[in-house]
Design a protein around this motif. Structure first.
Motif, short mmCIF file in Angstrom:
data_model
loop_
_atom_site.label_atom_id
_atom_site.label_comp_id
_atom_site.label_asym_id
_atom_site.label_seq_id
_atom_site.Cartn_x
_atom_site.Cartn_y
_atom_site.Cartn_z
N GLY A 1 0.92 -1.12 0.06
CA GLY A 1 0.04 -0.15 -0.14
C GLY A 1 0.97 1.28 0.07
N SER A 2 0.16 2.40 0.52
CA SER A 2 0.91 3.62 0.45
C SER A 2 0.21 4.53 1.68
CB SER A 2 1.08 4.25 -0.95
OG SER A 2 -0.31 4.75 -1.12
N VAL B 1 -3.43 -1.86 0.48
CA VAL B 1 -4.32 -2.19 -0.71
C VAL B 1 -4.31 -3.79 -0.96
CG1 VAL B 1 -4.10 -2.19 -3.41
CG2 VAL B 1 -3.80 -0.12 -1.80
N GLY B 2 -3.31 -4.52 -0.66
CA GLY B 2 -3.17 -5.93 -0.95
C GLY B 2 -2.08 -6.73 0.11
N TRP B 3 -2.25 -8.00 0.17
CA TRP B 3 -1.43 -8.74 0.88
C TRP B 3 -1.15 -10.14 0.53
CZ3 TRP B 3 -2.92 -13.63 3.07
CH2 TRP B 3 -4.35 -14.34 2.68
N ARG B 4 0.01 -10.61 1.18
CA ARG B 4 0.28 -11.98 0.60
C ARG B 4 1.18 -12.65 1.92
NH1 ARG B 4 5.43 -10.97 -3.70
NH2 ARG B 4 6.94 -9.64 -2.12
N TRP C 1 -11.23 -2.94 -2.34
CA TRP C 1 -10.70 -2.44 -3.51
C TRP C 1 -11.04 -3.24 -4.66
CZ3 TRP C 1 -8.36 2.02 -3.21
CH2 TRP C 1 -7.53 2.48 -2.33
N ARG C 2 -11.12 -2.40 -5.62
CA ARG C 2 -11.16 -3.16 -7.25
C ARG C 2 -10.42 -2.57 -8.04
NH1 ARG C 2 -14.86 -1.90 -11.08
NH2 ARG C 2 -16.20 0.00 -10.75
#
Length: 249
Positions: free
Chosen positions: A84-85, A91-94, A107-108
């Motif tokens: 993210g920022s 925004v996303g993860w792993r 989010w999309r």
């Protein structure tokens, strides 16, 4: 960091910012959540400590090198990397080194580098990203380089081109190039400087440039390694190229 409260009791929270990463092994317990930045996790990985089972780590603010994430994973830690920022938050993860990030459910993607965030009962908000993204379907992605050419140093966005412009203003600098260090060199910026004719004292120029940037740049922006040569390093095609710090005076 916000944590949910269970019934009327508060979750115990330990602040490790003032201590060494080496203290983690004696403090962490099964079921704990540890939130830190990539450089802190890099130090934990270098120690090779064994952690209890069922410990989850979270890293954000900057990319976590795959080698660091893999080393922690091999040691039994589930490390959740958040992309993210400061403008978008997460925004996303792993949780696997090298795998694509997964978009958070709110989010999309509406364009290559544009995301839309759902707001409860309100109009969705669109945000432009600072990175180019490579998409794998509609909800998985990998960062593919900065759009604004910023790099992360100590969790802060810095701009090597701007740092180079500041260095080039010094009267003894003919040309210069600034880059992020290679992984085996460190985690700060480095600079390659072509001195003007007559400025042949590399040691003296190194000191002078340190004083110059000390008055004009923030600590994360200041290169910590200077190399000097008669011309900027270039590849076979003539494009500016990286250099090895120890190969130059």
């Amino acid at each position: 960091m916000l944590l949910p409260q269970a019934a009327d009791s508060r979750l115990p929270l330990l602040d490790l910012r003032g201590g060494s990463p080496a203290a983690l092994a004696g403090l962490v317990q099964p079921g704990d959540l540890v939130v830190a930045h990539p450089d802190w996790w890099r130090q934990v990985a270098a120690l090779g400590m064994a952690l209890p089972s069922d410990v989850v780590g979270v890293t954000s603010t900057a990319p976590c090198p795959d080698a660091v994430a893999q080393a922690l994973q091999d040691g039994g830690l589930r490390l959740v990397q958040v992309y993210g920022s400061s403008e978008t938050a997460g925004v996303g993860w792993r949780d696997r080194a090298g795998e694509p990030y997964r978009l958070f459910s709110y989010w999309r993607a509406v364009g290559g580098e544009v995301l839309e965030r759902a707001r409860a009962g309100g109009t969705p908000e669109r945000h432009g990203l600072q990175d180019r993204l490579e998409w794998f379907g509609e909800a998985a992605f990998l960062p593919a380089g900065r759009i604004d050419h910023a790099v992360q140093v100590g969790g802060m966005n810095v701009f090597p081109a701007y740092v180079g412009e500041v260095l080039a203003l010094h009267p003894d600098v003919l040309a210069c190039q600034v880059r992020l260090m290679r992984a085996d060199e460190g985690v700060r910026l480095k600079a390659f400087v072509v001195p003007r004719p007559g400025a042949d004292d590399a040691a003296g120029l190194r000191v002078a440039l340190g004083e110059w940037i000390g008055k004009r740049l923030t600590p994360p922006e200041r290169p910590t390694a200077f190399s000097f040569g008669p011309k900027l390093p270039r590849g076979p095609g003539g494009k500016l190229a990286d250099w090895i710090i120890d190969a130059w005076d």
